[in-house]
Scaffold this motif. Sequence first.
Motif, PDB file in Angstrom:
ATOM      1  N   VAL A  28       0.850  -1.183   0.000  1.00  0.00           N
ATOM      2  CA  VAL A  28       0.000   0.000   0.000  1.00  0.00           C
ATOM      3  C   VAL A  28       0.893   1.243   0.000  1.00  0.00           C
ATOM      4  O   VAL A  28       2.045   1.199   0.441  1.00  0.00           O
ATOM      5  N   GLU A  29       0.349   2.335  -0.492  1.00  0.00           N
ATOM      6  CA  GLU A  29       1.128   3.564  -0.613  1.00  0.00           C
ATOM      7  C   GLU A  29       0.247   4.756  -0.286  1.00  0.00           C
ATOM      8  O   GLU A  29      -0.914   4.813  -0.714  1.00  0.00           O
ATOM      9  N   ARG A  30       0.781   5.694   0.469  1.00  0.00           N
ATOM     10  CA  ARG A  30       0.011   6.885   0.840  1.00  0.00           C
ATOM     11  C   ARG A  30      -0.175   7.804  -0.369  1.00  0.00           C
ATOM     12  O   ARG A  30       0.795   8.183  -1.024  1.00  0.00           O
ATOM     13  N   PRO A  31      -1.420   8.170  -0.668  1.00  0.00           N
ATOM     14  CA  PRO A  31      -1.645   9.108  -1.769  1.00  0.00           C
ATOM     15  C   PRO A  31      -1.151  10.503  -1.411  1.00  0.00           C
ATOM     16  O   PRO A  31      -1.310  10.955  -0.282  1.00  0.00           O
ATOM     17  N   ASN A  35      -3.803   8.130  -7.202  1.00  0.00           N
ATOM     18  CA  ASN A  35      -4.440   6.866  -7.580  1.00  0.00           C
ATOM     19  C   ASN A  35      -3.601   5.654  -7.183  1.00  0.00           C
ATOM     20  O   ASN A  35      -3.633   4.628  -7.845  1.00  0.00           O
ATOM     21  N   VAL A  36      -2.834   5.783  -6.109  1.00  0.00           N
ATOM     22  CA  VAL A  36      -2.014   4.671  -5.650  1.00  0.00           C
ATOM     23  C   VAL A  36      -2.889   3.628  -4.969  1.00  0.00           C
ATOM     24  O   VAL A  36      -4.038   3.884  -4.610  1.00  0.00           O
ATOM     25  N   ARG A  37      -2.333   2.462  -4.771  1.00  0.00           N
ATOM     26  CA  ARG A  37      -3.059   1.382  -4.120  1.00  0.00           C
ATOM     27  C   ARG A  37      -3.062   1.619  -2.609  1.00  0.00           C
ATOM     28  O   ARG A  37      -2.009   1.644  -1.962  1.00  0.00           O
ATOM     29  N   THR A  38      -4.234   1.799  -2.047  1.00  0.00           N
ATOM     30  CA  THR A  38      -4.362   2.020  -0.607  1.00  0.00           C
ATOM     31  C   THR A  38      -5.766   1.647  -0.174  1.00  0.00           C
ATOM     32  O   THR A  38      -6.643   1.401  -1.018  1.00  0.00           O
ATOM     33  N   ASN A  42       0.457   2.992   9.341  1.00  0.00           N
ATOM     34  CA  ASN A  42      -0.232   4.277   9.348  1.00  0.00           C
ATOM     35  C   ASN A  42       0.380   5.244   8.335  1.00  0.00           C
ATOM     36  O   ASN A  42      -0.329   6.006   7.664  1.00  0.00           O
ATOM     37  N   SER A  43       1.703   5.198   8.206  1.00  0.00           N
ATOM     38  CA  SER A  43       2.395   6.103   7.288  1.00  0.00           C
ATOM     39  C   SER A  43       2.123   5.773   5.827  1.00  0.00           C
ATOM     40  O   SER A  43       2.400   6.594   4.946  1.00  0.00           O
ATOM     41  N   LYS A  44       1.573   4.582   5.570  1.00  0.00           N
ATOM     42  CA  LYS A  44       1.347   4.151   4.195  1.00  0.00           C
ATOM     43  C   LYS A  44      -0.111   4.267   3.756  1.00  0.00           C
ATOM     44  O   LYS A  44      -0.428   3.979   2.598  1.00  0.00           O
ATOM     45  N   LEU A  45      -0.986   4.668   4.688  1.00  0.00           N
ATOM     46  CA  LEU A  45      -2.412   4.740   4.365  1.00  0.00           C
ATOM     47  C   LEU A  45      -2.852   6.178   4.132  1.00  0.00           C
ATOM     48  O   LEU A  45      -2.143   7.130   4.475  1.00  0.00           O
ATOM     49  N   GLN A  62     -11.714  13.814   7.460  1.00  0.00           N
ATOM     50  CA  GLN A  62     -12.178  14.139   6.132  1.00  0.00           C
ATOM     51  C   GLN A  62     -11.670  15.493   5.649  1.00  0.00           C
ATOM     52  O   GLN A  62     -11.760  15.802   4.480  1.00  0.00           O
ATOM     53  N   SER A  63     -11.146  16.332   6.543  1.00  0.00           N
ATOM     54  CA  SER A  63     -10.847  17.687   6.148  1.00  0.00           C
ATOM     55  C   SER A  63      -9.368  18.042   6.110  1.00  0.00           C
ATOM     56  O   SER A  63      -9.008  19.093   5.619  1.00  0.00           O
ATOM     57  N   VAL A  64      -8.492  17.202   6.635  1.00  0.00           N
ATOM     58  CA  VAL A  64      -7.079  17.515   6.609  1.00  0.00           C
ATOM     59  C   VAL A  64      -6.304  16.382   5.990  1.00  0.00           C
ATOM     60  O   VAL A  64      -6.726  15.245   6.010  1.00  0.00           O
ATOM     61  N   SER A  65      -5.137  16.722   5.451  1.00  0.00           N
ATOM     62  CA  SER A  65      -4.311  15.693   4.807  1.00  0.00           C
ATOM     63  C   SER A  65      -3.241  15.231   5.763  1.00  0.00           C
ATOM     64  O   SER A  65      -2.093  15.079   5.416  1.00  0.00           O
ATOM     65  N   LYS A  66      -3.614  15.037   7.023  1.00  0.00           N
ATOM     66  CA  LYS A  66      -2.688  14.556   8.026  1.00  0.00           C
ATOM     67  C   LYS A  66      -3.331  13.389   8.754  1.00  0.00           C
ATOM     68  O   LYS A  66      -4.536  13.340   8.936  1.00  0.00           O
ATOM     69  N   SER A  67      -2.531  12.441   9.214  1.00  0.00           N
ATOM     70  CA  SER A  67      -3.060  11.326   9.966  1.00  0.00           C
ATOM     71  C   SER A  67      -3.622  11.817  11.286  1.00  0.00           C
ATOM     72  O   SER A  67      -3.211  12.840  11.815  1.00  0.00           O
ATOM     73  N   THR A  68      -4.552  11.060  11.839  1.00  0.00           N
ATOM     74  CA  THR A  68      -5.059  11.342  13.159  1.00  0.00           C
ATOM     75  C   THR A  68      -4.489  10.323  14.111  1.00  0.00           C
ATOM     76  O   THR A  68      -4.715   9.134  13.938  1.00  0.00           O
ATOM     77  N   GLU A  69      -3.707  10.765  15.088  1.00  0.00           N
ATOM     78  CA  GLU A  69      -3.120   9.856  16.059  1.00  0.00           C
ATOM     79  C   GLU A  69      -3.826  10.040  17.386  1.00  0.00           C
ATOM     80  O   GLU A  69      -3.937  11.144  17.892  1.00  0.00           O
ATOM     81  N   VAL A  70      -4.336   8.947  17.922  1.00  0.00           N
ATOM     82  CA  VAL A  70      -5.101   8.999  19.161  1.00  0.00           C
ATOM     83  C   VAL A  70      -4.368   8.214  20.226  1.00  0.00           C
ATOM     84  O   VAL A  70      -3.957   7.085  20.000  1.00  0.00           O
TER      85      VAL A  70
END
Length: 337
Positions: A185-188, A195-198, A221-224, A327-335
């Motif tokens: 998998v690759e992070r878009p 259009n990468v596979r994820t 997480n870094s790849k999704l 849905q609104s930011v291009s950053k991962s959410t870490e909880v």
Amino acid sequence: MMGTVKANRPVILTFPDVGLNHKSCFETLFNHEDMHEIVRHFAVCHVEAPGQQEGAKTLPAAYPYPSMEQLSEVLPGVLKHFGLRSVIGLGVGAGAYILARFALNYPDLVDGVVLININPNSESLMDTVTSKVWVMLMTVYHKQEELQTNQDLVATYRHYITATMNEANVSQFLRSYSNRSALEVERPVPEGNINVRTLKCSSLLVVGDNSPAVEAVVDCNSKLNPTKTTLLKMADCGGLPQVDQPAKVIEALKYFIQGLGYLSSASMTRLRSRTASGSSTASFDGPRSRAHTDELQRGRIHSHGAEEKRGRARTDISMESVSTVNQSVSKSTEVAC
């Protein structure tokens, strides 16, 4: 199958890790009182790999044990057999890997996935299967320090594996998992190839902060897709968070399902989170965070000067905002909880 399949709602489909069956892996979670609200609204389908059920007979010597890829390809047939339109996947370890591959190949059948201890890489767990499978698996679930200090834990899972599982069958499943290929998998990237596979569905990655799987989960997480992925790190928790801290896992699961458009009226305790450059962090209200509860409930936003100097903004928000953040930011959410 547990419960009645409801129209226009997915079914929760579980897949346990190597050395565990659906009882030892998920019974603590599903028997918890906080889980009753979820199972009232969703049917549950527990799936186990061949020969991994409690009291299973030894598989024939000529039986070719399926690969991880083949196990994931069986799941569409499971859905067809039970008349299921779509699922929310809940998997641990090997089960998480299988469900992730299933979601990659059949995105229309998966509303979302909760992946505990997911390892997307192909590195082997071992070169050969040891004669004592439980010894190998204990190092998968727990760090050496925990094994040395918590003998009750060792005794409990040794009993699970040796008394309720067929060790010969478990060895075959373990060998299959150790020979898995990478998920690839690759992070878009917004300004690059989108259009990468994820994974196309919403994903919740869960890991205990004392788990041997932390590095692999963070790598996954870094790849999704960061707009659809949340990483939950659980404080003071080992390799089986759904067993060690089921209430916290259930709380996160409720919010995850709510973010998919279900359980909108669920009554849930407040959580707090902080968004930051690169990730946002949230934690459950508890003794360590009571001082912040009132101001968080009023939705007050705080700026942190030191981070602003570095060009980074950080805010405090309630956990209800996590689905919006995704849905609104291009950053991962870490909880973190």
